[in-house]
Design a protein around this motif. Structure first.
Motif, PDB file in Angstrom:
ATOM      1  N   ASP A 100       4.102  69.109  13.112  1.00 48.97           N
ATOM      2  CA  ASP A 100       3.293  70.105  12.407  1.00 48.97           C
ATOM      3  C   ASP A 100       3.602  70.126  10.909  1.00 48.97           C
ATOM      4  O   ASP A 100       2.704  70.361  10.088  1.00 48.97           O
ATOM      5  N   VAL A 101       4.859  69.879  10.548  1.00 54.50           N
ATOM      6  CA  VAL A 101       5.204  69.825   9.128  1.00 54.50           C
ATOM      7  C   VAL A 101       4.455  68.685   8.436  1.00 54.50           C
ATOM      8  O   VAL A 101       3.991  68.818   7.297  1.00 54.50           O
ATOM      9  N   THR A 102       4.280  67.569   9.142  1.00 58.67           N
ATOM     10  CA  THR A 102       3.596  66.423   8.532  1.00 58.67           C
ATOM     11  C   THR A 102       2.100  66.652   8.357  1.00 58.67           C
ATOM     12  O   THR A 102       1.421  65.801   7.776  1.00 58.67           O
ATOM     13  N   ASP A 103       1.575  67.769   8.834  1.00 55.49           N
ATOM     14  CA  ASP A 103       0.166  68.081   8.575  1.00 55.49           C
ATOM     15  C   ASP A 103      -0.096  68.213   7.081  1.00 55.49           C
ATOM     16  O   ASP A 103      -1.230  68.045   6.620  1.00 55.49           O
ATOM     17  N   GLY A 104       0.954  68.497   6.327  1.00 52.09           N
ATOM     18  CA  GLY A 104       0.809  68.595   4.881  1.00 52.09           C
ATOM     19  C   GLY A 104       0.558  67.254   4.208  1.00 52.09           C
ATOM     20  O   GLY A 104       0.131  67.217   3.047  1.00 52.09           O
ATOM     21  N   ILE A 105       0.821  66.138   4.900  1.00 55.48           N
ATOM     22  CA  ILE A 105       0.579  64.822   4.296  1.00 55.48           C
ATOM     23  C   ILE A 105      -0.891  64.657   3.946  1.00 55.48           C
ATOM     24  O   ILE A 105      -1.241  64.173   2.870  1.00 55.48           O
ATOM     25  N   GLY A 106      -1.774  65.058   4.844  1.00 60.27           N
ATOM     26  CA  GLY A 106      -3.193  64.897   4.597  1.00 60.27           C
ATOM     27  C   GLY A 106      -3.819  66.047   3.835  1.00 60.27           C
ATOM     28  O   GLY A 106      -4.726  65.841   3.021  1.00 60.27           O
ATOM     29  N   LYS A 107      -3.346  67.270   4.067  1.00 58.62           N
ATOM     30  CA  LYS A 107      -4.031  68.449   3.534  1.00 58.62           C
ATOM     31  C   LYS A 107      -3.331  69.100   2.349  1.00 58.62           C
ATOM     32  O   LYS A 107      -3.747  70.154   1.890  1.00 58.62           O
ATOM     33  N   GLY A 108      -2.265  68.483   1.879  1.00 56.33           N
ATOM     34  CA  GLY A 108      -1.610  68.986   0.677  1.00 56.33           C
ATOM     35  C   GLY A 108      -0.433  69.885   0.951  1.00 56.33           C
ATOM     36  O   GLY A 108       0.576  69.827   0.245  1.00 56.33           O
ATOM     37  N   PHE A 109      -0.517  70.723   1.954  1.00 51.64           N
ATOM     38  CA  PHE A 109       0.609  71.587   2.320  1.00 51.64           C
ATOM     39  C   PHE A 109       0.463  71.993   3.787  1.00 51.64           C
ATOM     40  O   PHE A 109      -0.625  71.897   4.373  1.00 51.64           O
ATOM     41  N   ALA A 110       1.557  72.427   4.366  1.00 47.10           N
ATOM     42  CA  ALA A 110       1.570  72.930   5.735  1.00 47.10           C
ATOM     43  C   ALA A 110       2.539  74.101   5.792  1.00 47.10           C
ATOM     44  O   ALA A 110       3.649  74.026   5.247  1.00 47.10           O
ATOM     45  N   CYS A 111       2.120  75.186   6.438  1.00 46.93           N
ATOM     46  CA  CYS A 111       2.941  76.392   6.557  1.00 46.93           C
ATOM     47  C   CYS A 111       3.183  76.694   8.032  1.00 46.93           C
ATOM     48  O   CYS A 111       2.221  76.807   8.806  1.00 46.93           O
ATOM     49  N   LEU A 112       4.445  76.807   8.410  1.00 43.46           N
ATOM     50  CA  LEU A 112       4.838  77.133   9.773  1.00 43.46           C
ATOM     51  C   LEU A 112       5.591  78.456   9.757  1.00 43.46           C
ATOM     52  O   LEU A 112       6.545  78.628   8.980  1.00 43.46           O
ATOM     53  N   GLU A 113       5.176  79.388  10.607  1.00 46.09           N
ATOM     54  CA  GLU A 113       5.776  80.717  10.621  1.00 46.09           C
ATOM     55  C   GLU A 113       6.903  80.786  11.641  1.00 46.09           C
ATOM     56  O   GLU A 113       6.769  80.331  12.780  1.00 46.09           O
ATOM     57  N   LEU A 114       8.019  81.379  11.206  1.00 49.47           N
ATOM     58  CA  LEU A 114       9.207  81.507  12.051  1.00 49.47           C
ATOM     59  C   LEU A 114       9.236  82.883  12.700  1.00 49.47           C
ATOM     60  O   LEU A 114       9.053  83.903  12.028  1.00 49.47           O
ATOM     61  N   GLU A 115       9.470  82.890  13.994  1.00 46.36           N
ATOM     62  CA  GLU A 115       9.738  84.138  14.720  1.00 46.36           C
ATOM     63  C   GLU A 115      11.156  84.039  15.282  1.00 46.36           C
ATOM     64  O   GLU A 115      11.448  83.176  16.103  1.00 46.36           O
ATOM     65  N   TRP A 116      12.034  84.926  14.831  1.00 49.53           N
ATOM     66  CA  TRP A 116      13.455  84.828  15.154  1.00 49.53           C
ATOM     67  C   TRP A 116      13.807  85.672  16.375  1.00 49.53           C
ATOM     68  O   TRP A 116      13.151  86.666  16.673  1.00 49.53           O
ATOM     69  N   HIS A 117      14.893  85.270  17.043  1.00 48.81           N
ATOM     70  CA  HIS A 117      15.505  86.102  18.078  1.00 48.81           C
ATOM     71  C   HIS A 117      16.995  85.773  18.123  1.00 48.81           C
ATOM     72  O   HIS A 117      17.462  84.800  17.519  1.00 48.81           O
ATOM     73  N   LYS A 118      17.720  86.597  18.845  1.00 50.01           N
ATOM     74  CA  LYS A 118      19.180  86.449  18.906  1.00 50.01           C
ATOM     75  C   LYS A 118      19.594  86.448  20.375  1.00 50.01           C
ATOM     76  O   LYS A 118      20.037  87.458  20.922  1.00 50.01           O
ATOM     77  N   PRO A 119      19.469  85.280  21.044  1.00 42.38           N
ATOM     78  CA  PRO A 119      19.801  85.233  22.478  1.00 42.38           C
ATOM     79  C   PRO A 119      21.293  85.375  22.761  1.00 42.38           C
ATOM     80  O   PRO A 119      21.689  85.747  23.858  1.00 42.38           O
ATOM     81  N   GLY A 120      22.118  85.068  21.795  1.00 41.97           N
ATOM     82  CA  GLY A 120      23.558  85.175  21.982  1.00 41.97           C
ATOM     83  C   GLY A 120      24.213  85.684  20.718  1.00 41.97           C
ATOM     84  O   GLY A 120      23.882  86.750  20.201  1.00 41.97           O
TER      85      GLY A 120
END
Length: 553
Positions: free
Chosen positions: A126-146
């Motif tokens: 998904d990060v490499t989607d920026g190669i063709g379209k100029g940029f790529a943004c991936l949203e992080l959702e965090w958790h704390k399993p331990g």
């Protein structure tokens, strides 16, 4: 130093607010948005308008256009897929230069945390989607399993969700009616996004995408495909002409027209009396012109995406193996550039973010471990095997780790078994020069004697650690036993050669020396004598170098 004291690369304060929930969780207007599919009925005028709108800040139609192009054009999808999937290789974290033991432990710990992310290969894709379209943004959702905070999900968001603010520094923001710092759009939260900006060319972000260079070849190819489809619909079908009397009504004219259309497929029709059908020559033409245009468009697309054409298709004319290898090297240059850009982004927005979220960046972001992709290519082993001994022989100092990295050879761990070189000593014979050969028993005793003197194959003196090439520890007795027969053989042969007038004289003289020996037996005896001479020479060299072999005897 705590998390609240750390600054990210943009100078914004890192806060745990970004860990609570995804930033877009409350942006329902983006989640319900549908694409406009601007490629439907696309014309040159409409395409130029879309590009102008993007330069003026309205990039929505341009992003939708890029999505349609990748979806509808199989050649673009295939070539982009090659370039993007070239980065789906093994990865590892590298500690900073001159790492401390604590930084090495941090590298191992962050590696374990990254391994906990589900489908991490999909994240890289998904990060490499920026190669063709100029940029790529991936949203992080965090958790704390331990004990540690880790991303629960990393979700790719469409480029159409974002807008670009042109100021002193271009800034990506979420599209919304919110105004922050006098700028429309909601800023991206620290620790909440992987934002990869991939440059195909220098300039403003609206114009640096690779897909923008493909829009015109896409349009021309789309026109050519449509023209070819229309041509094939009538190719080979005779022209049908219907005539009607001047008094024919509109209803009768429509009846004749339906008959003309239906007869091409059904081979049957009815028409009113007084009308007639006439068939002319079948439609002719050459579809090569359409194919030529489509081929030009696809070659241009391949050059833009992969930097060459012979890595995607061969025409059978100019496609040679040597030229194909040159084009493949160009593709590797692009891959290496992509890797550097992607690794920088992942290091900054994921690895450093995980370390900051867990309070592990005690020495700041600059000493964070670096994310690296391993393309798995090594240097030519044969060339290095030939060059390294020569370079070391002239005094060049070459680190072992550097050589192993170049050749792709890992460092051994602990007591892990490694390859080595076993000594292959040549044993002196015990046969006298006047006899044909030594018996099997005599040979076995000679081999046992020399192996014992050497400490066994691969053994070290005094029972120490085996060396890569252990020297033979020869005793004076073994040297004396080997020097005597070798000396007599050599003196007799030297005298024979000096008085011989031709090769035939040497051959006859050798037969007279040992008349009962065959030619093979004589060759074997000579080899044994020369081996004894070599052993004597090695012993003398060891003595001159201060060796202790004689003392051990």
């Amino acid at each position: 130093m705590g998390l609240m004291d750390l600054l990210n690369s943009a100078g914004k304060l890192l806060k745990r607010e970004a860990l609570a929930e995804p930033q877009t969780a409350h942006m329902q207007h983006l989640q319900r948005e549908l694409q406009t599919h601007p490629t439907r009925g696309l014309t040159p005028t409409r395409l130029a308008s879309i590009l102008d709108q993007a330069e003026n800040g309205d990039m929505l139609a341009q992003f939708d256009l890029f999505e349609d192009m990748e979806e509808k054009d199989g050649h673009i999808a295939a070539e982009l897929g090659k370039r993007r999937r070239a980065l789906l290789v093994d990865w590892h974290l590298v500690p900073p230069d001159n790492p401390t033991p604590q930084e090495k432990r941090l590298t191992e710990q962050l590696t374990e945390l990254l391994l906990q992310i589900d489908d991490f290969e999909d994240v890289l894709f998904d990060v490499t989607d920026g190669i063709g379209k100029g940029f790529a943004c991936l949203e992080l959702e965090w958790h704390k399993p331990g004990k540690w905070w880790v991303p629960k999900t990393i979700t790719h968001r469409p480029q159409s969700w974002f807008t670009v603010h042109r100021g002193y520094r271009q800034e990506l923001r979420l599209r919304s009616n919110t105004t922050v710092d006098g700028i429309v759009g909601e800023p991206l939260r620290p620790l909440g996004w992987i934002t990869h900006v991939h440059k195909a060319k220098s300039g403003y972000l609206e114009r640096t995408s690779l897909m923008r260079q493909l829009v015109w070849p896409y349009l021309f190819k789309n026109y050519s495909v449509g023209d070819l489809a229309e041509f094939l619909e009538i190719y080979g079908i005779p022209v049908r002409i219907g005539t009607y009397p001047t008094s024919a009504s509109e209803k009768e004219k429509m009846t004749l027209l339906r008959a003309l259309a239906g007869i091409g497929h059904n081979a049957a029709a009815i028409i009113p009396e007084g009308m007639k059908l006439d068939f002319k020559a079948a439609t002719s033409g050459d579809p090569d012109a359409f194919e030529l245009m489509m081929a030009w468009c696809e070659r241009t697309q391949s050059k833009v995406i992969l930097g060459a054409t012979l890595t995607s298709g061969a025409d059978g004319k100019s496609s040679t193996n040597a030229l194909g290898n040159v084009h493949n090297e160009v593709r590797k240059d692009l891959r290496d550039s992509d890797i550097r850009q992607v690794c920088t982004t992942v290091t900054r927005d994921l690895v450093a973010a995980m370390a900051a979220a867990n309070g592990l960046l005690t020495d700041g972001v600059a000493r964070c471990p670096v994310f690296c992709l391993d393309v798995g290519e090594t240097e030519d082993m044969a060339a290095y095997a030939d060059a390294l001994p020569k370079l070391v022989g002239i005094g060049m100092q070459i680190p072992v780790q550097w050589a192993q990295e170049k050749l792709g050879i890992p460092q051994p761990d602990g007591q892990e078994a490694v390859l080595g070189v076993l000594a292959q000593p040549t044993f002196p014979p015990e046969a006298a020069p006047g006899t044909a050969t030594a018996s099997g028993a005599v040979r076995a005793r000679a081999g046992t004697q020399v192996a014992a003197l050497a400490g066994g194959p691969g053994a070290a003196p005094n029972g120490g650690t085996p060396q890569a090439t252990p020297p033979l520890v020869m005793t004076p007795q073994a040297v004396r036993n080997g020097r005597a027969p070798a000396g007599r053989w050599i003196e007799q042969i030297r005298a024979l050669v000096q008085r011989a007038q031709s090769l035939e004289d040497i051959r006859d003289g050798l037969a007279e020396l040992l008349p009962d020996m065959s030619l093979d037996e004589y060759a074997q005896a000579m080899a044994e004598a020369l081996a004894a001479a070599r052993l004597a020479g090695r012993y003398e060299v060891l003595q001159e170098a201060g060796g202790t072999g004689a003392g051990r005897g």
